[in-house]
Write a protein that holds these residues in place. Structure first.
Motif, PDB file in Angstrom:
ATOM      1  N   LEU A 174       0.147  -0.522  12.025  1.00  0.00           N
ATOM      2  CA  LEU A 174      -0.500  -1.492  11.143  1.00  0.00           C
ATOM      3  C   LEU A 174      -1.262  -0.756  10.044  1.00  0.00           C
ATOM      4  O   LEU A 174      -1.295  -1.198   8.896  1.00  0.00           O
ATOM      5  N   GLY A 175      -1.879   0.383  10.389  1.00  0.00           N
ATOM      6  CA  GLY A 175      -2.531   1.197   9.379  1.00  0.00           C
ATOM      7  C   GLY A 175      -1.545   1.710   8.348  1.00  0.00           C
ATOM      8  O   GLY A 175      -1.821   1.721   7.144  1.00  0.00           O
ATOM      9  N   THR A 176      -0.367   2.135   8.813  1.00  0.00           N
ATOM     10  CA  THR A 176       0.665   2.594   7.885  1.00  0.00           C
ATOM     11  C   THR A 176       1.128   1.455   6.993  1.00  0.00           C
ATOM     12  O   THR A 176       1.356   1.645   5.788  1.00  0.00           O
ATOM     13  N   ALA A 177       1.272   0.263   7.564  1.00  0.00           N
ATOM     14  CA  ALA A 177       1.663  -0.905   6.774  1.00  0.00           C
ATOM     15  C   ALA A 177       0.613  -1.211   5.714  1.00  0.00           C
ATOM     16  O   ALA A 177       0.940  -1.527   4.564  1.00  0.00           O
ATOM     17  N   ASP A 178      -0.653  -1.090   6.084  1.00  0.00           N
ATOM     18  CA  ASP A 178      -1.735  -1.321   5.126  1.00  0.00           C
ATOM     19  C   ASP A 178      -1.682  -0.279   4.006  1.00  0.00           C
ATOM     20  O   ASP A 178      -1.821  -0.609   2.822  1.00  0.00           O
ATOM     21  N   GLY A 179      -1.463   0.981   4.396  1.00  0.00           N
ATOM     22  CA  GLY A 179      -1.345   2.034   3.396  1.00  0.00           C
ATOM     23  C   GLY A 179      -0.166   1.797   2.465  1.00  0.00           C
ATOM     24  O   GLY A 179      -0.265   1.991   1.243  1.00  0.00           O
ATOM     25  N   ALA A 180       0.968   1.351   3.030  1.00  0.00           N
ATOM     26  CA  ALA A 180       2.153   1.080   2.213  1.00  0.00           C
ATOM     27  C   ALA A 180       1.916  -0.075   1.240  1.00  0.00           C
ATOM     28  O   ALA A 180       2.331  -0.024   0.075  1.00  0.00           O
ATOM     29  N   SER A 181       1.233  -1.112   1.704  1.00  0.00           N
ATOM     30  CA  SER A 181       0.970  -2.266   0.825  1.00  0.00           C
ATOM     31  C   SER A 181       0.080  -1.866  -0.351  1.00  0.00           C
ATOM     32  O   SER A 181       0.270  -2.334  -1.475  1.00  0.00           O
ATOM     33  N   LEU A 182      -0.874  -0.987  -0.084  1.00  0.00           N
ATOM     34  CA  LEU A 182      -1.747  -0.515  -1.161  1.00  0.00           C
ATOM     35  C   LEU A 182      -0.963   0.320  -2.172  1.00  0.00           C
ATOM     36  O   LEU A 182      -1.150   0.188  -3.396  1.00  0.00           O
ATOM     37  N   LEU A 183      -0.067   1.171  -1.685  1.00  0.00           N
ATOM     38  CA  LEU A 183       0.766   1.970  -2.587  1.00  0.00           C
ATOM     39  C   LEU A 183       1.593   1.075  -3.518  1.00  0.00           C
ATOM     40  O   LEU A 183       1.704   1.326  -4.717  1.00  0.00           O
ATOM     41  N   ILE A 184       2.181   0.034  -2.940  1.00  0.00           N
ATOM     42  CA  ILE A 184       3.028  -0.865  -3.731  1.00  0.00           C
ATOM     43  C   ILE A 184       2.197  -1.573  -4.795  1.00  0.00           C
ATOM     44  O   ILE A 184       2.612  -1.712  -5.952  1.00  0.00           O
ATOM     45  N   ARG A 185       1.009  -2.031  -4.414  1.00  0.00           N
ATOM     46  CA  ARG A 185       0.134  -2.696  -5.377  1.00  0.00           C
ATOM     47  C   ARG A 185      -0.276  -1.739  -6.502  1.00  0.00           C
ATOM     48  O   ARG A 185      -0.256  -2.095  -7.682  1.00  0.00           O
ATOM     49  N   GLU A 186      -0.665  -0.522  -6.121  1.00  0.00           N
ATOM     50  CA  GLU A 186      -1.170   0.423  -7.112  1.00  0.00           C
ATOM     51  C   GLU A 186      -0.062   0.964  -8.009  1.00  0.00           C
ATOM     52  O   GLU A 186      -0.254   1.110  -9.219  1.00  0.00           O
ATOM     53  N   ALA A 187       1.077   1.297  -7.419  1.00  0.00           N
ATOM     54  CA  ALA A 187       2.136   1.952  -8.184  1.00  0.00           C
ATOM     55  C   ALA A 187       3.001   0.981  -8.966  1.00  0.00           C
ATOM     56  O   ALA A 187       3.431   1.289 -10.081  1.00  0.00           O
ATOM     57  N   ALA A 188       3.274  -0.197  -8.384  1.00  0.00           N
ATOM     58  CA  ALA A 188       4.228  -1.117  -9.009  1.00  0.00           C
ATOM     59  C   ALA A 188       3.613  -2.448  -9.409  1.00  0.00           C
ATOM     60  O   ALA A 188       4.285  -3.273 -10.028  1.00  0.00           O
ATOM     61  N   ARG A 189       2.345  -2.679  -9.057  1.00  0.00           N
ATOM     62  CA  ARG A 189       1.636  -3.920  -9.394  1.00  0.00           C
ATOM     63  C   ARG A 189       2.359  -5.148  -8.866  1.00  0.00           C
ATOM     64  O   ARG A 189       2.393  -6.214  -9.504  1.00  0.00           O
TER      65      ARG A 189
END
Length: 329
Positions: free
Chosen positions: A201-216
């Motif tokens: 779940l932590g990895t999923a949270d980290g991945a969601s943040l990456l997607i928001r930051e990198a691709a908006r």
């Protein structure tokens, strides 16, 4: 420094951090940290890392939990040991969290021994990941590595951390072969969910943040079982899902494929293949939740970079800069 270049530097950053943390732990008297309740805190990606770390401690039978730094402001005596994660050690919320819990043993994991977070801690572990970009890549994985090595020290565990950097090289190369397919399937998504259980779940949270930051692209993280109880109802061929895991996650990925929703499955399972809209990236089973999280996030990092490029946002700076999230240098 570009986002892709820091992703590519992961093996080197992990090897360098391993060498430094190994030497620091060799000098550390950890007896004061071997207490009953352990809290792990951070903000942003560091909170995602905290969820990973707490999951591994729980697996080892320890009473441990991730707690948001803001929830520590009241100064309630919630744990005996508080581990604060912050790459540069300047996150206001995490510094305050450690300041508000003087009765606990306080551990800081940062890249700067003179940082504000280090100064309010009893113990400091120094990262040696070199430069990082936004979104964070080497800072996140180096933080996990240091925390994982600390867990081994506290609990008497034994993990082959030295080989994680070599494994990272292999996984980055393997995952890269799936990126063109993912770019095609995930083009123009209106939203992407990220799903995992326990430490994942932590990895999923980290991945969601990456997607928001990198691709908006709007992205959110969900626990696997929670996701089945309603949140997935919004997903369809116009959205996408990133799933991390090898249990119920596999069936979930196959189900999403049947309804035409693009899905990326990052898994240790060997019995699942790509589908019409399902892309599978197989990763080694690391036998340790923190080490697994380091390996799993690499695919998510490459994936978010791919989405960033597709959106014409390669290395674009953040639009929103807050004035009250960092302690002044």
């Amino acid at each position: 420094m570009s986002y892709r270049s820091t992703i590519a530097r992961q093996p080197e950053a992990l090897a360098d951090t391993y060498a430094v943390i190994r030497d620091e732990l060799a000098k550390l008297d950890s007896s004061s940290l071997e207490k009953s309740v352990i809290g792990i805190t951070g903000i942003g990606a560091s909170f995602a890392a905290a969820v990973v770390v707490a999951g591994e401690l729980q697996t080892r039978g320890r009473r441990a939990f991730a707690i948001r730094s803001c929830d520590m402001y009241a100064g309630h005596d919630l744990c005996d040991v508080l581990i604060g994660l912050s790459h540069r050690g300047r996150s206001v919320e995490t510094v305050i969290a450690l300041e508000k819990l003087p009765s606990a043993e306080r551990v800081a994991v940062t890249n700067d021994p003179d940082s504000p977070l280090a100064k309010v801690s009893n113990v400091h572990l120094r990262l040696n990941n070199g430069g990082d970009a936004t979104p964070s890549s080497t800072g996140y994985t180096a933080t996990l590595l240091a925390a994982g090595m600390l867990i081994d020290r506290i609990t008497g565990g034994s993990t082959d951390w030295e080989t994680v950097s070599e494994t990272a090289s292999i996984v980055l190369a393997d995952a890269a072969t799936k990126m063109a397919r993912l770019r095609t399937h995930f083009a123009d998504r209106r939203a992407i969910d990220c799903v995992g259980a326990g430490s994942s779940l932590g990895t999923a949270d980290g991945a969601s943040l990456l997607i928001r930051e990198a691709a908006r692209i709007p992205a959110s993280a969900y626990d696997t079982r929670h996701y089945l109880h309603g949140p997935m109802e919004a997903m369809d061929p116009t959205t996408g899902v990133v799933i991390i895991g090898a249990g119920r996650e596999v069936e979930l990925a196959r189900h999403l494929d049947t309804i035409g929703c693009p899905c990326l499955l990052i898994t240790t399972a060997s019995d699942v293949e790509d589908g019409e809209k399902l892309t599978v990236v197989r990763v080694p089973d690391m036998k340790n939740n923190v080490a697994q999280a380091i390996i799993d996030i690499l695919t998510a990092q490459l994936f978010s970079a791919e989405l960033s490029d597709a959106a014409g946002l390669t290395d674009v700076k953040f639009r929103y800069r807050m004035s009250d999230t960092k302690v002044a240098a």
